[in-house]
Design an enzyme around this catalytic site. Sequence first.
Site, PDB file in Angstrom:
ATOM      1  CB  ALA A   1      -0.894  -0.006   1.233  1.00 55.45           C
TER       2      ALA A   1
ATOM      3  N   GLY B   1       0.882  -5.059   1.181  1.00 58.03           N
ATOM      4  CA  GLY B   1      -0.375  -5.143   0.436  1.00 58.03           C
ATOM      5  C   GLY B   1      -0.197  -5.787  -0.927  1.00 58.03           C
TER       6      GLY B   1
ATOM      7  CD  GLU C   1      -1.842  -7.698   3.492  1.00 57.22           C
ATOM      8  OE1 GLU C   1      -1.633  -6.526   3.112  1.00 57.22           O
ATOM      9  OE2 GLU C   1      -2.232  -7.968   4.645  1.00 57.22           O
TER      10      GLU C   1
ATOM     11  CD  GLU D   1       2.512  -5.572   5.803  1.00 57.79           C
ATOM     12  OE1 GLU D   1       3.366  -6.462   6.066  1.00 57.79           O
ATOM     13  OE2 GLU D   1       1.618  -5.734   4.943  1.00 57.79           O
TER      14      GLU D   1
HETATM   15  N1  DAK Z   1       4.617   3.207  -0.781  1.00 53.08           N
HETATM   16  C1  DAK Z   1       4.966   4.363  -1.378  1.00 53.08           C
HETATM   17  N2  DAK Z   1       6.041   4.495  -2.183  1.00 53.08           N
HETATM   18  C2  DAK Z   1       6.805   3.410  -2.366  1.00 53.08           C
HETATM   19  C3  DAK Z   1       6.514   2.167  -1.768  1.00 53.08           C
HETATM   20  C4  DAK Z   1       5.345   2.083  -0.942  1.00 53.08           C
HETATM   21  N3  DAK Z   1       4.959   0.924  -0.367  1.00 53.08           N
HETATM   22  N4  DAK Z   1       7.475   1.292  -2.139  1.00 53.08           N
HETATM   23  C5  DAK Z   1       8.308   1.948  -2.948  1.00 53.08           C
HETATM   24  N5  DAK Z   1       7.919   3.240  -3.097  1.00 53.08           N
HETATM   25  C6  DAK Z   1       8.564   4.302  -3.871  1.00 53.08           C
HETATM   26  C7  DAK Z   1       9.768   4.863  -3.145  1.00 53.08           C
HETATM   27  O1  DAK Z   1       9.371   5.836  -2.209  1.00 53.08           O
HETATM   28  C8  DAK Z   1      10.538   5.470  -4.305  1.00 53.08           C
HETATM   29  O2  DAK Z   1       9.937   6.687  -4.656  1.00 53.08           O
HETATM   30  P1  DAK Z   1      10.829   8.040  -4.860  1.00 53.08           P
HETATM   31  O3  DAK Z   1      11.587   8.200  -3.591  1.00 53.08           O
HETATM   32  O4  DAK Z   1      11.696   7.695  -6.055  1.00 53.08           O
HETATM   33  O5  DAK Z   1       9.814   9.091  -5.138  1.00 53.08           O
HETATM   34  C9  DAK Z   1      10.271   4.475  -5.432  1.00 53.08           C
HETATM   35  O6  DAK Z   1       9.090   3.780  -5.075  1.00 53.08           O
HETATM   36  C10 DAK Z   1      11.374   3.452  -5.626  1.00 53.08           C
HETATM   37  O7  DAK Z   1      11.599   2.826  -4.360  1.00 53.08           O
HETATM   38  P2  DAK Z   1      13.057   2.714  -3.688  1.00 53.08           P
HETATM   39  O8  DAK Z   1      13.915   3.867  -4.088  1.00 53.08           O
HETATM   40  O9  DAK Z   1      12.837   2.479  -2.245  1.00 53.08           O
HETATM   41  O10 DAK Z   1      13.598   1.414  -4.430  1.00 53.08           O
HETATM   42  P3  DAK Z   1      14.629   0.347  -3.862  1.00 53.08           P
HETATM   43  O11 DAK Z   1      14.934  -0.539  -5.017  1.00 53.08           O
HETATM   44  O12 DAK Z   1      15.771   0.997  -3.157  1.00 53.08           O
HETATM   45  O13 DAK Z   1      13.833  -0.482  -2.755  1.00 53.08           O
HETATM   46  C11 DAK Z   1      11.903  -1.698  -1.883  1.00 53.08           C
HETATM   47  C12 DAK Z   1      12.729  -1.270  -3.125  1.00 53.08           C
HETATM   48  C13 DAK Z   1      10.649  -2.405  -2.362  1.00 53.08           C
HETATM   49  C14 DAK Z   1      12.746  -2.681  -1.051  1.00 53.08           C
HETATM   50  C15 DAK Z   1      11.587  -0.442  -1.036  1.00 53.08           C
HETATM   51  O14 DAK Z   1      10.981   0.525  -1.899  1.00 53.08           O
HETATM   52  C16 DAK Z   1      10.628  -0.711   0.083  1.00 53.08           C
HETATM   53  O15 DAK Z   1      11.026  -1.234   1.125  1.00 53.08           O
HETATM   54  N6  DAK Z   1       9.333  -0.315  -0.112  1.00 53.08           N
HETATM   55  C17 DAK Z   1       8.342  -0.408   0.958  1.00 53.08           C
HETATM   56  C18 DAK Z   1       7.890  -1.842   1.153  1.00 53.08           C
HETATM   57  C19 DAK Z   1       6.868  -1.944   2.283  1.00 53.08           C
HETATM   58  O16 DAK Z   1       7.170  -1.621   3.463  1.00 53.08           O
HETATM   59  N7  DAK Z   1       5.653  -2.367   1.939  1.00 53.08           N
HETATM   60  C20 DAK Z   1       4.574  -2.499   2.922  1.00 53.08           C
HETATM   61  C21 DAK Z   1       3.806  -1.198   3.004  1.00 53.08           C
HETATM   62  S1  DAK Z   1       2.459  -1.280   4.170  1.00 53.08           S
HETATM   63  C22 DAK Z   1      -5.190  -2.571   4.165  1.00 53.08           C
HETATM   64  C23 DAK Z   1      -4.768  -2.759   2.879  1.00 53.08           C
HETATM   65  C24 DAK Z   1      -3.413  -2.814   2.604  1.00 53.08           C
HETATM   66  C25 DAK Z   1      -2.487  -2.610   3.599  1.00 53.08           C
HETATM   67  C26 DAK Z   1      -2.917  -2.424   4.896  1.00 53.08           C
HETATM   68  C27 DAK Z   1      -4.284  -2.379   5.192  1.00 53.08           C
HETATM   69  N8  DAK Z   1      -6.586  -2.568   4.489  1.00 53.08           N
HETATM   70  C28 DAK Z   1      -7.536  -3.105   3.500  1.00 53.08           C
HETATM   71  C29 DAK Z   1      -7.049  -2.195   5.782  1.00 53.08           C
HETATM   72  C30 DAK Z   1      -1.085  -2.674   3.244  1.00 53.08           C
HETATM   73  C31 DAK Z   1      -0.099  -2.080   3.917  1.00 53.08           C
HETATM   74  C32 DAK Z   1       1.248  -2.075   3.313  1.00 53.08           C
HETATM   75  O17 DAK Z   1       1.483  -2.604   2.237  1.00 53.08           O
END
Ligand code: DAK
Length: 258
Positions: free
Chosen positions: A66, A109, A112, A132
Site C-alpha cells: 500500500a 499489500g 496480500e 509492515e
Molecule cells: N509506498 C509508497 N512508495 C513506495 C513504496 C510504498 N509501499 N514502495 C516503494 N515506493 C517508492 C519509493 O518511495 C521510491 O519513490 P521516490 O523516492 O523515487 O519518489 C520508489 O518507489 C522506488 O523505491 P526505492 O527507491 O525504495 O527502491 P529500492 O529498489 O531501493 O527499494 C523496496 C525497493 C521495495 C525494497 C523499497 O521501496 C521498500 O522497502 N518499499 C516499501 C515496502 C513496504 O514496506 N511495503 C509495505 C507497506 S504497508 C489494508 C490494505 C493494505 C495494507 C494495509 C491495510 N486494508 C484493507 C485495511 C497494506 C499495507 C502495506 O502494504
Amino acid sequence: MSDERLVLTEVSEYIATITLNRPKALNALSPELMDELIAAVNACDSDDSVRVLILTGGPRAFAAGADIKAMIESSPMKLHVSQIIAKWNRIRDCRKPIIAAVSGYALGGGCELAMMCDIILASDTAKFGQPEINIGVIPGAGGTQRLTRAIGPYRAMELILTGDLISAQEAAAYGLVSHVYPAESLPSEARRLAAKIASRPPLAVQMAKDAVRYAAETTLREGLEIEKRNFYMLFDTQDQKEGMRAFVEKRTPTFTGE
Ligand code: DAK
C-alpha cells in the site's frame, strides 16, 4: 489505452490481463490505483467475454505494498470512512479466477493482493514478504490470515515478525507459488494457464473457485455443504449436459457458458 492510467486492461480470447502501471512508485497501491483496479475487476467480472483474469505488474515490482506516503497521516476513523477493507475485498469476491503473475517485489499489500488471487505464478525475480513490522504496523489486508493458511503458522510467523523477504523459489517450496519461470516467459506461461482454464466450462470454473475458496474460509461441514450446493447447481447448466454427452459420444465438448 493511455500510459497515464494506473491500471491497464486488455481483453482477448476470454482472458483479461490487468496490469498495475505505476512503475516509478513500484506499483505502490495508492487509493487511486486501488479504485482503478477495483473498477477493472468489476468490469471483467460482469463481462461475458472474460472467463479468466491475469493480474500482473512490471519487471521491478508486482506491487511494493500500500502507498506508505498516502497512509502516514491516516487515523482509525479515516480508515473506517474510506471503506478500504470493503474495497480490497472486492478483489477477493470476483467470481472468475484470477491468476497473479508476479515479477519483482510483492510486499505488504502487494503480497496480500497476490494472495487474494486464486493462483500465483512467479518469475525467478519475484520476492514476497510482509514487511509492515518495519514501519510500525502489521499486515492489514489479510496477510496474517492468508499467509498463515498458505505456508503454515511457523513460517508465516517468522516472516511477519521479521519482515524478511523470500525468493520465488522459497515461495514455491512453501506452497505459496505454483510455478516459477524465467522472467521473460512469465507472461506467456500465465497466458497458457489462463487459456487452459478459459477452455473449461465457465460456470463450473466459477462454482469450483467458490467451493475451493470456502475450504480455506470455513469449517469442513460448511464447506462440504457449499460443495454439494455448487455441484447440484451445475446440473442446471447446458455445459453439464454437453460435457457428459460429449464424453459418452466420444467427441470434444463445446462449452458455451450456459
Ligand atoms: N509506498 C509508497 N512508495 C513506495 C513504496 C510504498 N509501499 N514502495 C516503494 N515506493 C517508492 C519509493 O518511495 C521510491 O519513490 P521516490 O523516492 O523515487 O519518489 C520508489 O518507489 C522506488 O523505491 P526505492 O527507491 O525504495 O527502491 P529500492 O529498489 O531501493 O527499494 C523496496 C525497493 C521495495 C525494497 C523499497 O521501496 C521498500 O522497502 N518499499 C516499501 C515496502 C513496504 O514496506 N511495503 C509495505 C507497506 S504497508 C489494508 C490494505 C493494505 C495494507 C494495509 C491495510 N486494508 C484493507 C485495511 C497494506 C499495507 C502495506 O502494504
